[in-house]
Design a protein around this motif. Structure first.
Motif, PDB file in Angstrom:
ATOM      1  N   LEU A  98      37.502  30.567  35.821  1.00 35.75           N
ATOM      2  CA  LEU A  98      36.738  29.322  35.860  1.00 35.75           C
ATOM      3  C   LEU A  98      35.999  29.124  37.174  1.00 35.75           C
ATOM      4  N   GLY A  99      36.699  29.259  38.298  1.00 33.39           N
ATOM      5  CA  GLY A  99      36.117  28.946  39.601  1.00 33.39           C
ATOM      6  C   GLY A  99      34.936  29.808  39.985  1.00 33.39           C
ATOM      7  N   ASP A 106      40.795  35.462  31.840  1.00 39.79           N
ATOM      8  CA  ASP A 106      40.756  34.213  31.068  1.00 39.79           C
ATOM      9  C   ASP A 106      39.486  33.435  31.368  1.00 39.79           C
ATOM     10  N   THR A 107      38.728  33.113  30.308  1.00 42.23           N
ATOM     11  CA  THR A 107      37.509  32.329  30.442  1.00 42.23           C
ATOM     12  C   THR A 107      37.431  31.316  29.302  1.00 42.23           C
ATOM     13  N   GLY A 140      31.041  26.669  33.001  1.00 40.84           N
ATOM     14  CA  GLY A 140      29.640  26.809  33.361  1.00 40.84           C
ATOM     15  C   GLY A 140      28.819  25.571  33.009  1.00 40.84           C
ATOM     16  N   PRO A 141      28.692  25.201  31.728  1.00 40.79           N
ATOM     17  CA  PRO A 141      29.180  25.889  30.538  1.00 40.79           C
ATOM     18  C   PRO A 141      28.410  27.194  30.250  1.00 40.79           C
ATOM     19  N   TYR A 142      29.082  28.061  29.559  1.00 35.79           N
ATOM     20  CA  TYR A 142      28.557  29.332  29.027  1.00 35.79           C
ATOM     21  C   TYR A 142      28.368  30.427  30.071  1.00 35.79           C
ATOM     22  N   PRO A 148      46.532  32.579  37.572  1.00 35.39           N
ATOM     23  CA  PRO A 148      45.944  31.886  38.722  1.00 35.39           C
ATOM     24  C   PRO A 148      44.497  32.291  38.915  1.00 35.39           C
ATOM     25  N   GLY A 149      43.668  31.321  39.238  1.00 37.11           N
ATOM     26  CA  GLY A 149      42.265  31.621  39.473  1.00 37.11           C
ATOM     27  C   GLY A 149      42.000  31.820  40.950  1.00 37.11           C
ATOM     28  N   THR A 150      41.055  32.659  41.255  1.00 36.90           N
ATOM     29  CA  THR A 150      40.601  32.824  42.629  1.00 36.90           C
ATOM     30  C   THR A 150      39.222  33.449  42.634  1.00 36.90           C
ATOM     31  N   THR A 151      38.527  33.249  43.739  1.00 39.51           N
ATOM     32  CA  THR A 151      37.222  33.880  43.927  1.00 39.51           C
ATOM     33  C   THR A 151      37.231  34.732  45.195  1.00 39.51           C
ATOM     34  N   LYS A 152      38.414  34.918  45.782  1.00 39.76           N
ATOM     35  CA  LYS A 152      38.524  35.638  47.053  1.00 39.76           C
ATOM     36  C   LYS A 152      39.476  36.819  46.925  1.00 39.76           C
TER      37      LYS A 152
END
Length: 339
Positions: A25-26, A56-57, A62-64, A281-285
């Motif tokens: 998500l992030g 997982d999305t 966004g959406p999309y 867990p989400g992360t962007t790093k």
């Protein structure tokens, strides 16, 4: 070469995933502005090559755009090496929001997600939130057809009530239930999780780090932007935040003694809940992803587990776990099929 993250069986229908997944998500907003696409594709490739293969999305993200991003990332990967989960059902979060479980909408969403992801099938397709207007049997009937057509492999539910889980499972076996579960949120331990285990359904905890609070503590609030939905979380405001900070400090002290980070201890606690549990867990790093993977090696003793669960009892953290408008979509009941 894929890494050594252990595998678990999710549900009783044959699905296997990495014990640790990756919430995406992030990458496309939600916790701030979208991140650079090239960086996120590199992160996804690194995760999969490290053994974190459960991605997982949702069409909502966004959406999309998050599905499009995942689709681009998949181009550099062997399709069979990834367990791809996406969701449908939330048409809008504007105002009071809109949830839809009509059969025509189910099919249209699935077809659109397949196109955006640019894949032939979706491994795990979730009802993101249950439509309170439509009997769950109706929604599940269309999902069952999509399984028979090979467009999806397994069916999941998100934030569903025990009775909804039972009714859905009677139409077609449910492979996974996604729910918020962490030291921060333990409300589902009373009924939902026992129901899943009775029926042989896997459990996919989202928010295993308490929306980041169990990683950063109260300083999390200082970095929230206008694009970050966590600014509306009741637990991160006023007196609730002051109370919750004290709980974080107690958990942090246990982590210090163990020689791990607070986030690793919190994630290890979730991972320690059973071999049917696969948090995302989400992360962007990259550094956070590595830290999360290392949590698989954090062992929690019986005494430490008891202490953590004493600190973070079911009603320990003060405030609603989600903003009221979003919480209203959780654990709803649907009409009986005959009405």
């Amino acid at each position: 070469m894929t890494g050594s993250v252990r595998r678990i069986k999710l549900g009783s229908q044959g699905m296997e995933v990495s014990a640790l997944g990756l919430g995406c998500l992030g990458m496309s907003g939600g916790y701030g502005p979208p991140k650079p696409e090239e960086d996120m594709i590199k992160l996804i490739h690194y995760a999969v090559n490290s053994g974190v293969t459960h991605l997982d999305t949702s069409d909502l993200y966004g959406p999309y755009t998050n599905e499009i991003l995942i689709g681009k990332a998949l181009k550099g990967l062997e399709r069979g090496s990834v367990q791809l989960a996406t969701k449908f059902g939330i048409k809008s979060l504007v105002g009071e929001g809109e949830i839809c479980g009509d059969p025509e909408y189910v099919r249209a969403c699935c077809e659109a997600s397949l196109k955006r992801l640019d894949v032939d099938y979706i491994d795990l397709y979730y009802i993101h939130r249950v439509d309170p207007r439509v009997p769950i049997e109706i929604t599940m009937g269309e999902l069952k057809k999509l399984v028979e057509e090979g467009k999806i492999k397994y069916i999941g539910l998100s934030e569903a009530s025990p009775s909804t889980i039972r009714r859905a499972h009677a139409v077609h076996p449910i492979t996974a239930v996604q729910l918020e579960w962490s030291l921060w949120t333990r409300v589902h331990e009373e009924e939902v999780i026992p129901t899943c285990r009775e029926l042989g359904i896997g459990i996919v905890p989202y928010g295993p780090l308490g929306s980041g609070f169990l990683a950063s503590g109260p300083k999390l609030v200082d970095g929230l932007t206008e694009y970050d939905h966590r600014q509306y979380n009741p637990r991160l405001q006023g007196e609730n935040l002051e109370h919750n900070e004290m709980l974080f400090d107690r958990i942090h002290k246990i982590a210090e003694i163990k020689g791990c980070t607070t986030s690793q201890l919190a994630l290890a606690w979730v991972l320690n809940q059973g071999f049917d549990v696969g948090p995302i867990p989400g992360t962007t790093k990259m550094e956070n992803l590595n830290r999360n993977i290392e949590s698989l090696s954090v062992n929690i003793s019986v005494a430490e587990n008891d202490e953590l669960e004493c600190i973070a009892s079911i009603d320990a953290f003060k405030g609603g776990r989600l903003p009221p408008a979003i919480l209203a979509f959780s654990n709803v009941e649907t009409p009986p099929l005959s009405s």
